[in-house]
Write a protein that holds these residues in place. Structure first.
Motif, mmCIF file in Angstrom:
data_model
loop_
_atom_site.group_PDB
_atom_site.id
_atom_site.type_symbol
_atom_site.label_atom_id
_atom_site.label_comp_id
_atom_site.label_asym_id
_atom_site.label_seq_id
_atom_site.Cartn_x
_atom_site.Cartn_y
_atom_site.Cartn_z
ATOM 1 N N LEU A 90 0.758 -1.172 0.160
ATOM 2 C CA LEU A 90 0.127 -0.068 -0.010
ATOM 3 C C LEU A 90 0.856 1.177 0.118
ATOM 4 C CD1 LEU A 90 -2.860 1.469 0.300
ATOM 5 C CD2 LEU A 90 -2.640 0.967 2.474
ATOM 6 N N GLU A 91 2.043 1.262 0.834
ATOM 7 C CA GLU A 91 2.685 2.450 0.874
ATOM 8 C C GLU A 91 3.478 2.603 -0.444
ATOM 9 O OE1 GLU A 91 2.871 0.119 3.161
ATOM 10 O OE2 GLU A 91 2.026 0.949 4.926
ATOM 11 N N ASP A 92 3.765 1.505 -1.148
ATOM 12 C CA ASP A 92 4.644 1.623 -2.411
ATOM 13 C C ASP A 92 3.604 2.226 -3.430
ATOM 14 O OD1 ASP A 92 6.540 0.554 -1.132
ATOM 15 O OD2 ASP A 92 6.240 -1.561 -1.710
ATOM 16 N N LEU A 93 2.422 1.775 -3.375
ATOM 17 C CA LEU A 93 1.148 2.288 -4.273
ATOM 18 C C LEU A 93 1.039 3.542 -4.307
ATOM 19 C CD1 LEU A 93 -0.647 1.535 -6.758
ATOM 20 C CD2 LEU A 93 -2.306 1.160 -5.018
ATOM 21 N N LYS A 94 1.233 4.173 -3.113
ATOM 22 C CA LYS A 94 1.131 5.580 -2.709
ATOM 23 C C LYS A 94 1.996 6.401 -3.370
ATOM 24 C CE LYS A 94 -1.822 5.142 1.176
ATOM 25 N NZ LYS A 94 -1.887 5.260 2.789
ATOM 26 N N GLU A 95 3.207 5.913 -3.450
ATOM 27 C CA GLU A 95 4.394 6.652 -4.093
ATOM 28 C C GLU A 95 4.013 6.710 -5.800
ATOM 29 O OE1 GLU A 95 7.334 7.832 -2.366
ATOM 30 O OE2 GLU A 95 5.522 7.198 -0.619
ATOM 31 N N PHE A 96 3.129 5.944 -6.264
ATOM 32 C CA PHE A 96 2.816 6.032 -7.899
ATOM 33 C C PHE A 96 2.410 7.497 -8.082
ATOM 34 C CE2 PHE A 96 2.536 1.071 -8.352
ATOM 35 C CZ PHE A 96 3.801 1.043 -8.078
ATOM 36 N N PRO A 97 2.426 7.703 -9.527
ATOM 37 C CA PRO A 97 1.549 9.000 -9.876
ATOM 38 C C PRO A 97 0.122 8.805 -9.585
ATOM 39 C CG PRO A 97 3.238 8.538 -11.387
ATOM 40 C CD PRO A 97 3.468 7.348 -10.606
ATOM 41 N N GLU A 98 -0.500 9.882 -9.481
ATOM 42 C CA GLU A 98 -2.079 9.673 -9.449
ATOM 43 C C GLU A 98 -2.675 8.993 -10.440
ATOM 44 O OE1 GLU A 98 -5.153 10.556 -7.418
ATOM 45 O OE2 GLU A 98 -3.395 11.509 -6.755
ATOM 46 N N ASN A 99 -2.214 9.183 -11.859
ATOM 47 C CA ASN A 99 -2.966 8.278 -13.087
ATOM 48 C C ASN A 99 -2.882 6.880 -12.691
ATOM 49 O OD1 ASN A 99 -2.758 11.330 -13.627
ATOM 50 N ND2 ASN A 99 -2.595 10.650 -15.732
ATOM 51 N N VAL A 100 -1.658 6.616 -12.422
ATOM 52 C CA VAL A 100 -1.548 5.302 -12.030
ATOM 53 C C VAL A 100 -2.018 4.454 -11.074
ATOM 54 C CG1 VAL A 100 0.501 3.462 -11.713
ATOM 55 C CG2 VAL A 100 1.049 5.537 -13.252
ATOM 56 N N GLN A 101 -2.008 5.006 -9.955
ATOM 57 C CA GLN A 101 -2.875 4.973 -8.706
ATOM 58 C C GLN A 101 -4.214 4.484 -9.097
ATOM 59 O OE1 GLN A 101 -2.538 6.819 -5.142
ATOM 60 N NE2 GLN A 101 -0.349 7.737 -5.890
ATOM 61 N N GLN A 102 -5.022 5.489 -9.857
ATOM 62 C CA GLN A 102 -6.329 5.288 -10.611
ATOM 63 C C GLN A 102 -6.465 4.080 -11.139
ATOM 64 O OE1 GLN A 102 -7.310 9.135 -12.512
ATOM 65 N NE2 GLN A 102 -7.780 10.205 -10.349
ATOM 66 N N VAL A 103 -5.623 3.867 -12.107
ATOM 67 C CA VAL A 103 -5.584 2.586 -12.724
ATOM 68 C C VAL A 103 -5.722 1.327 -12.138
ATOM 69 C CG1 VAL A 103 -4.644 1.214 -15.079
ATOM 70 C CG2 VAL A 103 -4.943 3.603 -15.089
ATOM 71 N N ILE A 104 -4.806 1.388 -11.225
ATOM 72 C CA ILE A 104 -4.582 0.079 -10.283
ATOM 73 C C ILE A 104 -5.825 0.170 -9.441
ATOM 74 C CG2 ILE A 104 -3.119 -0.552 -8.628
ATOM 75 C CD1 ILE A 104 -0.528 0.353 -10.179
ATOM 76 N N GLY A 105 -6.208 1.161 -8.954
ATOM 77 C CA GLY A 105 -7.384 1.390 -7.906
ATOM 78 C C GLY A 105 -8.431 0.615 -8.498
ATOM 79 N N ALA A 132 -8.690 -1.310 -11.109
ATOM 80 C CA ALA A 132 -8.280 -2.724 -11.323
ATOM 81 C C ALA A 132 -8.499 -3.746 -9.974
ATOM 82 C CB ALA A 132 -6.655 -3.073 -11.769
ATOM 83 N N LEU A 133 -7.943 -3.322 -8.960
ATOM 84 C CA LEU A 133 -8.189 -3.844 -7.810
ATOM 85 C C LEU A 133 -9.991 -3.698 -7.140
ATOM 86 C CD1 LEU A 133 -5.194 -2.449 -5.626
ATOM 87 C CD2 LEU A 133 -5.592 -4.882 -6.677
ATOM 88 N N TYR A 134 -10.606 -2.816 -8.000
ATOM 89 C CA TYR A 134 -11.872 -2.514 -7.572
ATOM 90 C C TYR A 134 -12.822 -3.665 -8.325
ATOM 91 C CZ TYR A 134 -16.704 -1.239 -8.121
ATOM 92 O OH TYR A 134 -18.198 -1.225 -8.222
ATOM 93 N N LEU A 135 -12.219 -3.757 -9.470
ATOM 94 C CA LEU A 135 -12.805 -4.873 -10.451
ATOM 95 C C LEU A 135 -12.555 -6.282 -9.750
ATOM 96 C CD1 LEU A 135 -11.938 -3.691 -14.069
ATOM 97 C CD2 LEU A 135 -14.329 -3.759 -12.969
ATOM 98 N N ALA A 136 -11.347 -6.510 -9.208
ATOM 99 C CA ALA A 136 -11.095 -7.817 -8.630
ATOM 100 C C ALA A 136 -11.866 -7.984 -7.475
ATOM 101 C CB ALA A 136 -9.497 -7.680 -8.346
ATOM 102 N N GLN A 137 -12.323 -7.098 -6.786
ATOM 103 C CA GLN A 137 -13.055 -7.009 -5.441
ATOM 104 C C GLN A 137 -14.562 -7.441 -5.880
ATOM 105 O OE1 GLN A 137 -12.159 -2.857 -4.074
ATOM 106 N NE2 GLN A 137 -12.805 -4.141 -1.997
ATOM 107 N N CYS A 138 -14.843 -7.149 -7.231
ATOM 108 C CA CYS A 138 -16.212 -7.533 -7.766
ATOM 109 C C CYS A 138 -16.134 -8.902 -8.606
ATOM 110 C CB CYS A 138 -16.804 -6.403 -8.965
ATOM 111 S SG CYS A 138 -16.852 -4.620 -8.102
ATOM 112 N N GLY A 139 -15.003 -9.406 -8.597
ATOM 113 C CA GLY A 139 -14.782 -10.739 -9.465
ATOM 114 C C GLY A 139 -14.696 -10.373 -10.776
ATOM 115 N N GLU A 140 -14.239 -9.196 -11.176
ATOM 116 C CA GLU A 140 -13.953 -9.202 -12.536
ATOM 117 C C GLU A 140 -12.483 -8.945 -12.856
ATOM 118 O OE1 GLU A 140 -16.818 -6.403 -13.997
ATOM 119 O OE2 GLU A 140 -18.225 -7.106 -12.828
#
Length: 127
Positions: free
Chosen positions: A15-30, A32-40
């Protein structure tokens, strides 16, 4: 109303590592994780090489000449475990560096232990 979202567990410093990423990248990864939470699965999420059938996926996002990766698993029932988030430094080849693979393996093992301690009991009591 969709089924309830799977919880996300952050292993190690992911989580700390992800927070170091540029905002755009955090949004894409976030997302993707949301979709994974939904089972997609996010279109840019692909199985991580070297983890055959382990349900370990990576999201790769390029931004401003750099490549960022987040590695997670959906293999452990009902939970999304984020195993690693890192910026890929090497310019040669697409292979994930050995020290990152070793870190992912170690964290995957920790995730399995955490899951059996915290989630397996829940499922037994629910079924």
């Amino acid at each position: 109303m969709s089924a309830s979202l799977k919880p996300v567990e952050w292993v190690g410093s992911s989580l700390e590592d992800l927070k170091e990423f540029p905002e755009n990248v955090q949004q894409v990864i976030g997302y993707a994780l949301y979709l994974a939470q939904c089972g997609e699965k996010h279109p840019s999420a692909k199985p991580l090489k070297g983890f055959k059938g382990a349900g370990v996926l990576e999201v790769v996002e390029d931004f401003d000449g750099d490549t960022y990766r987040a590695v997670y698993t959906v293999k452990l029932a009902g939970v999304v475990y984020v195993l690693h988030a890192f910026q890929k430094k090497s310019k040669q080849g697409i292979a994930t560096p050995k020290q990152d693979i070793e870190l992912i393996e170690a964290r995957f093992k920790r995730a399995k232990e955490h899951h059996s301690e915290n989630y397996s009991k829940q499922q037994e009591s629910e079924s």
